[in-house]
Design a protein around this motif. Sequence first.
Motif, PDB file in Angstrom:
ATOM      1  N   LYS A 186      -0.046   0.349  -1.457  1.00  0.00           N
ATOM      2  CA  LYS A 186       1.079   1.249  -1.173  1.00  0.00           C
ATOM      3  C   LYS A 186       2.252   0.493  -0.574  1.00  0.00           C
ATOM      4  O   LYS A 186       3.402   0.703  -0.969  1.00  0.00           O
ATOM      5  CB  LYS A 186       0.630   2.366  -0.225  1.00  0.00           C
ATOM      6  CG  LYS A 186      -0.234   3.412  -0.900  1.00  0.00           C
ATOM      7  CD  LYS A 186      -0.878   4.403   0.037  1.00  0.00           C
ATOM      8  CE  LYS A 186      -0.078   4.896   1.178  1.00  0.00           C
ATOM      9  NZ  LYS A 186      -0.773   5.936   1.980  1.00  0.00           N
ATOM     10  N   ALA A 187       1.972  -0.390   0.358  1.00  0.00           N
ATOM     11  CA  ALA A 187       3.034  -1.120   1.046  1.00  0.00           C
ATOM     12  C   ALA A 187       3.736  -2.114   0.133  1.00  0.00           C
ATOM     13  O   ALA A 187       4.928  -2.374   0.291  1.00  0.00           O
ATOM     14  CB  ALA A 187       2.462  -1.836   2.270  1.00  0.00           C
ATOM     15  N   LYS A 188       2.995  -2.673  -0.823  1.00  0.00           N
ATOM     16  CA  LYS A 188       3.555  -3.700  -1.706  1.00  0.00           C
ATOM     17  C   LYS A 188       3.453  -3.253  -3.168  1.00  0.00           C
ATOM     18  O   LYS A 188       3.063  -4.017  -4.031  1.00  0.00           O
ATOM     19  CB  LYS A 188       2.798  -5.012  -1.525  1.00  0.00           C
ATOM     20  CG  LYS A 188       2.840  -5.565  -0.127  1.00  0.00           C
ATOM     21  CD  LYS A 188       2.017  -6.829  -0.025  1.00  0.00           C
ATOM     22  CE  LYS A 188       2.029  -7.404   1.372  1.00  0.00           C
ATOM     23  NZ  LYS A 188       1.205  -8.614   1.458  1.00  0.00           N
ATOM     24  N   PHE A 189       3.824  -2.002  -3.430  1.00  0.00           N
ATOM     25  CA  PHE A 189       3.625  -1.459  -4.772  1.00  0.00           C
ATOM     26  C   PHE A 189       4.335  -2.262  -5.854  1.00  0.00           C
ATOM     27  O   PHE A 189       3.786  -2.477  -6.935  1.00  0.00           O
ATOM     28  CB  PHE A 189       4.045   0.012  -4.861  1.00  0.00           C
ATOM     29  CG  PHE A 189       3.666   0.611  -6.177  1.00  0.00           C
ATOM     30  CD1 PHE A 189       2.364   0.970  -6.442  1.00  0.00           C
ATOM     31  CD2 PHE A 189       4.619   0.784  -7.176  1.00  0.00           C
ATOM     32  CE1 PHE A 189       1.993   1.500  -7.676  1.00  0.00           C
ATOM     33  CE2 PHE A 189       4.265   1.319  -8.411  1.00  0.00           C
ATOM     34  CZ  PHE A 189       2.948   1.679  -8.652  1.00  0.00           C
TER      35      PHE A 189
ATOM     36  N   PRO B 210      -5.291  -6.056 -15.224  1.00  0.00           N
ATOM     37  CA  PRO B 210      -5.707  -4.941 -14.363  1.00  0.00           C
ATOM     38  C   PRO B 210      -5.911  -5.356 -12.900  1.00  0.00           C
ATOM     39  O   PRO B 210      -6.433  -6.424 -12.613  1.00  0.00           O
ATOM     40  CB  PRO B 210      -7.035  -4.489 -14.985  1.00  0.00           C
ATOM     41  CG  PRO B 210      -6.927  -4.915 -16.413  1.00  0.00           C
ATOM     42  CD  PRO B 210      -6.159  -6.200 -16.391  1.00  0.00           C
ATOM     43  N   GLN B 211      -5.475  -4.481 -12.003  1.00  0.00           N
ATOM     44  CA  GLN B 211      -5.611  -4.697 -10.561  1.00  0.00           C
ATOM     45  C   GLN B 211      -6.460  -3.573  -9.973  1.00  0.00           C
ATOM     46  O   GLN B 211      -6.182  -2.396 -10.185  1.00  0.00           O
ATOM     47  CB  GLN B 211      -4.227  -4.713  -9.884  1.00  0.00           C
ATOM     48  CG  GLN B 211      -3.296  -5.795 -10.390  1.00  0.00           C
ATOM     49  CD  GLN B 211      -3.785  -7.183 -10.033  1.00  0.00           C
ATOM     50  OE1 GLN B 211      -4.011  -7.486  -8.872  1.00  0.00           O
ATOM     51  NE2 GLN B 211      -3.955  -8.024 -11.049  1.00  0.00           N
TER      52      GLN B 211
ATOM     53  N   ALA C 227     -12.071   1.886  -6.144  1.00  0.00           N
ATOM     54  CA  ALA C 227     -11.761   3.295  -6.376  1.00  0.00           C
ATOM     55  C   ALA C 227     -10.927   3.542  -7.628  1.00  0.00           C
ATOM     56  O   ALA C 227     -11.063   4.587  -8.260  1.00  0.00           O
ATOM     57  CB  ALA C 227     -11.029   3.870  -5.160  1.00  0.00           C
ATOM     58  N   ALA C 228     -10.074   2.599  -7.997  1.00  0.00           N
ATOM     59  CA  ALA C 228      -9.182   2.814  -9.135  1.00  0.00           C
ATOM     60  C   ALA C 228      -8.692   1.474  -9.665  1.00  0.00           C
ATOM     61  O   ALA C 228      -8.869   0.442  -9.020  1.00  0.00           O
ATOM     62  CB  ALA C 228      -7.988   3.674  -8.717  1.00  0.00           C
ATOM     63  N   VAL C 229      -8.071   1.530 -10.851  1.00  0.00           N
ATOM     64  CA  VAL C 229      -7.531   0.327 -11.479  1.00  0.00           C
ATOM     65  C   VAL C 229      -6.147   0.643 -12.021  1.00  0.00           C
ATOM     66  O   VAL C 229      -5.942   1.686 -12.640  1.00  0.00           O
ATOM     67  CB  VAL C 229      -8.440  -0.146 -12.638  1.00  0.00           C
ATOM     68  CG1 VAL C 229      -7.855  -1.370 -13.321  1.00  0.00           C
ATOM     69  CG2 VAL C 229      -9.850  -0.418 -12.161  1.00  0.00           C
ATOM     70  N   LEU C 230      -5.214  -0.263 -11.781  1.00  0.00           N
ATOM     71  CA  LEU C 230      -3.877  -0.154 -12.367  1.00  0.00           C
ATOM     72  C   LEU C 230      -3.836  -1.114 -13.547  1.00  0.00           C
ATOM     73  O   LEU C 230      -4.100  -2.299 -13.395  1.00  0.00           O
ATOM     74  CB  LEU C 230      -2.795  -0.529 -11.350  1.00  0.00           C
ATOM     75  CG  LEU C 230      -1.357  -0.456 -11.857  1.00  0.00           C
ATOM     76  CD1 LEU C 230      -0.977   0.984 -12.191  1.00  0.00           C
ATOM     77  CD2 LEU C 230      -0.399  -1.034 -10.826  1.00  0.00           C
ATOM     78  N   VAL C 231      -3.568  -0.566 -14.740  1.00  0.00           N
ATOM     79  CA  VAL C 231      -3.533  -1.389 -15.955  1.00  0.00           C
ATOM     80  C   VAL C 231      -2.173  -1.236 -16.631  1.00  0.00           C
ATOM     81  O   VAL C 231      -1.542  -0.187 -16.536  1.00  0.00           O
ATOM     82  CB  VAL C 231      -4.646  -1.008 -16.961  1.00  0.00           C
ATOM     83  CG1 VAL C 231      -6.017  -1.256 -16.381  1.00  0.00           C
ATOM     84  CG2 VAL C 231      -4.521   0.420 -17.414  1.00  0.00           C
ATOM     85  N   PRO C 232      -1.723  -2.275 -17.347  1.00  0.00           N
ATOM     86  CA  PRO C 232      -0.478  -2.152 -18.108  1.00  0.00           C
ATOM     87  C   PRO C 232      -0.622  -1.063 -19.182  1.00  0.00           C
ATOM     88  O   PRO C 232      -1.713  -0.823 -19.704  1.00  0.00           O
ATOM     89  CB  PRO C 232      -0.322  -3.530 -18.753  1.00  0.00           C
ATOM     90  CG  PRO C 232      -1.156  -4.445 -17.921  1.00  0.00           C
ATOM     91  CD  PRO C 232      -2.288  -3.611 -17.416  1.00  0.00           C
ATOM     92  N   ILE C 233       0.475  -0.414 -19.505  1.00  0.00           N
ATOM     93  CA  ILE C 233       0.444   0.706 -20.453  1.00  0.00           C
ATOM     94  C   ILE C 233      -0.100   0.297 -21.817  1.00  0.00           C
ATOM     95  O   ILE C 233      -0.812   1.071 -22.459  1.00  0.00           O
ATOM     96  CB  ILE C 233       1.837   1.384 -20.573  1.00  0.00           C
ATOM     97  CG1 ILE C 233       1.736   2.725 -21.287  1.00  0.00           C
ATOM     98  CG2 ILE C 233       2.825   0.472 -21.269  1.00  0.00           C
ATOM     99  CD1 ILE C 233       1.022   3.788 -20.530  1.00  0.00           C
ATOM    100  N   GLU C 234       0.184  -0.926 -22.260  1.00  0.00           N
ATOM    101  CA  GLU C 234      -0.317  -1.368 -23.564  1.00  0.00           C
ATOM    102  C   GLU C 234      -1.845  -1.390 -23.575  1.00  0.00           C
ATOM    103  O   GLU C 234      -2.478  -0.987 -24.547  1.00  0.00           O
ATOM    104  CB  GLU C 234       0.211  -2.771 -23.916  1.00  0.00           C
ATOM    105  CG  GLU C 234       1.710  -2.849 -24.104  1.00  0.00           C
ATOM    106  CD  GLU C 234       2.453  -3.042 -22.788  1.00  0.00           C
ATOM    107  OE1 GLU C 234       1.823  -3.351 -21.754  1.00  0.00           O
ATOM    108  OE2 GLU C 234       3.687  -2.869 -22.806  1.00  0.00           O
TER     109      GLU C 234
END
Length: 85
Positions: free
Chosen positions: A8-11, A23-24, A33-40
């Motif tokens: 959150k602090a370093k979005f 993916p992060q 808990a979750a993964v942030l992936v590029p849209i592609e």
Amino acid sequence: MWQVQEAKAKFSEFLDKALHEGPQVVSRRGVAAAVLVPIEEWERLKQRARPTLKDLLLSDENRFEIDLPPRGKFKHRPIIRFEDE
């Protein structure tokens, strides 16, 4: 792995790493808990996902082109009769 507070602090940095490095993972209390992936990558994963039975039955596409395995022959079970004692 990123902790929720750090993500959150370093979005902006979090997003850049996902876009450039892949993916992060985000953890909450030390548990992934979750993964942030590029849209592609997300679009590619969605296309590879198999539809659920519910999706197949409710869709108009390929409604009658579902490959079903052949059914086995119906086998009769013997009838066991118990005499009253």
